[in-house]
Motif scaffolding. Structure first.
Motif, PDB file in Angstrom:
ATOM      1  N   ALA A   1       1.187   2.525   3.466  1.00 24.82           N
ATOM      2  CA  ALA A   1       0.488   3.813   3.289  1.00 24.82           C
ATOM      3  C   ALA A   1       0.304   4.502   4.639  1.00 24.82           C
TER       4      ALA A   1
ATOM      5  N   VAL B   1     -11.559  -2.408   0.801  1.00 24.29           N
ATOM      6  CA  VAL B   1     -10.368  -3.259   0.967  1.00 24.29           C
ATOM      7  C   VAL B   1     -10.733  -4.725   0.718  1.00 24.29           C
TER       8      VAL B   1
ATOM      9  N   ILE C   1      -7.378   2.577   1.744  1.00 25.69           N
ATOM     10  CA  ILE C   1      -7.230   1.470   2.702  1.00 25.69           C
ATOM     11  C   ILE C   1      -8.042   1.684   3.981  1.00 25.69           C
TER      12      ILE C   1
ATOM     13  N   ASN D   1       2.177  -3.154   4.636  1.00 31.16           N
ATOM     14  CA  ASN D   1       1.295  -2.033   4.962  1.00 31.16           C
ATOM     15  C   ASN D   1       2.152  -0.789   5.151  1.00 31.16           C
TER      16      ASN D   1
ATOM     17  N   THR E   1       0.849  -1.204   0.000  1.00 30.62           N
ATOM     18  CA  THR E   1       0.000   0.000   0.000  1.00 30.62           C
ATOM     19  C   THR E   1       0.881   1.250   0.000  1.00 30.62           C
TER      20      THR E   1
ATOM     21  N   VAL F   1      -0.780  -0.745  -4.553  1.00 33.07           N
ATOM     22  CA  VAL F   1      -2.036  -0.126  -4.110  1.00 33.07           C
ATOM     23  C   VAL F   1      -1.770   1.308  -3.694  1.00 33.07           C
ATOM     24  N   ASP F   2      -2.639   2.206  -4.148  1.00 35.66           N
ATOM     25  CA  ASP F   2      -2.563   3.589  -3.658  1.00 35.66           C
ATOM     26  C   ASP F   2      -3.921   4.249  -3.873  1.00 35.66           C
TER      27      ASP F   2
ATOM     28  N   MET G   1      -6.443  -4.232   5.873  1.00 37.27           N
ATOM     29  CA  MET G   1      -5.616  -5.002   4.928  1.00 37.27           C
ATOM     30  C   MET G   1      -5.257  -6.378   5.515  1.00 37.27           C
TER      31      MET G   1
END
Ligand code: NAD
Length: 241
Positions: free
Chosen positions: A84, A63, A57, A82, A11, A35-36, A114
């Motif tokens: 982000a 999610v 997220i 994880n 993320t 992922v963003d 997540m």
């Protein structure tokens, strides 16, 4: 410390530390699910096989859909990073309630979302692992960051509990606690502030994103097969006793 053929979900991959982790993992053979919240039109990732997913997220249901899409595309998940995170800094007397809530929602609940949804596919991997990016301020505290440091300390508690919960299924769960790393997040600090901070760091410099990425590479690899529930500080010695 190669990751040949491993499917790794990360993320916050569009920039900063997340982009660098994705790059180092892809260069070592991983297949990357990036992922963003969003990716720029000119986003470029010339390091290996990857797919991009736009998702928030902090949104539990989104999610769930995200993890479903990733498992359809890649058939499995071997590693979840994880990474982000956001900051909304101010002294507590001026901190708005929404700035406390949004930082917890992304930095802590996002990690919960997540981990929860990725756990089933992870347990089917031969060598599953989770790496949660915390921060030295989750260990030390920092004025102006009650929301952020609480979220990052929370990530450490979550990491240790989840490591105990999942050890029986061989899922390793570790946290990395970076110090000051040169990214768009720390670009908000002035040059003077960055120089003053460097003087307080035993190694006398801010870290680079690859300092963090290389430690994540170790934790995701079989070289760290007997390491779980740990918090590894990547901070130039800031938190040494
Ligand atoms: P950054 O701001 O450069 O990048 C963070 C990325 O996360 C961005 O691409 C952003 O779009 C994404 N993101 C934010 N909210 C999201 C959401 N709700 N859903 C999906 N993606 C989202 O930050 P960075 O400096 O690269 O930091 C990465 C991680 O490392 C963060 O968790 C941060 O707290 C942590 N960290 C950074 C430092 C540092 O000095 N830079 C130090 C300690 C810890």
């Amino acid at each position: 410390m190669h990751l040949e053929g491993k499917v790794c979900v990360i993320t916050g991959a569009a920039r900063g530390i997340g982009y660098e982790i994705a790059k180092v993992f892809a260069e070592n053979g991983a297949l990357m699910a990036l992922v963003d919240l969003s990716f720029d039109d000119d986003f470029n990732f010339p390091y290996g096989e990857f797919r991009q997913y736009e998702a928030d997220i902090s949104d539990h249901d989104k999610v769930k859909e995200l993890i479903k899409a990733i498992t359809v595309d890649f058939k499995r998940i071997d590693c979840l990073i994880n990474n982000a995170g956001i900051t909304k800094d101010s002294l507590i007397m001026r901190m708005k309630e929404k700035d406390f809530d949004s930082v917890i929602a992304v930095n802590l609940k996002g990690v919960f979302n997540m981990c929860k949804h990725a756990m089933r596919p992870l347990t089917k991997s031969d060598d599953p692992s989770i790496i949660n990016i915390s921060s030295v301020v989750g260990l030390m505290g920092n004025p102006g960051q009650c929301n952020y440091s609480a979220s990052k300390a929370g990530v450490i508690g979550l990491t240790r509990s989840l490591a105990k919960e999942m050890a029986g299924k061989n899922v390793r769960v570790n946290a990395v606690a970076p110090g000051y790393i040169k990214t768009p997040m720390t670009d908000k600090l002035s040059q003077n502030q960055q120089e003053a901070i460097s003087q307080t760091i035993p190694l006398k410099r801010l870290g680079n994103p690859d300092d963090v990425a290389n430690v994540c590479l170790f934790l995701a690899s079989t070289a760290a097969g007997y390491v779980t529930g740990q918090v590894l500080a990547v901070d130039g010695g800031m938190t040494m006793y």
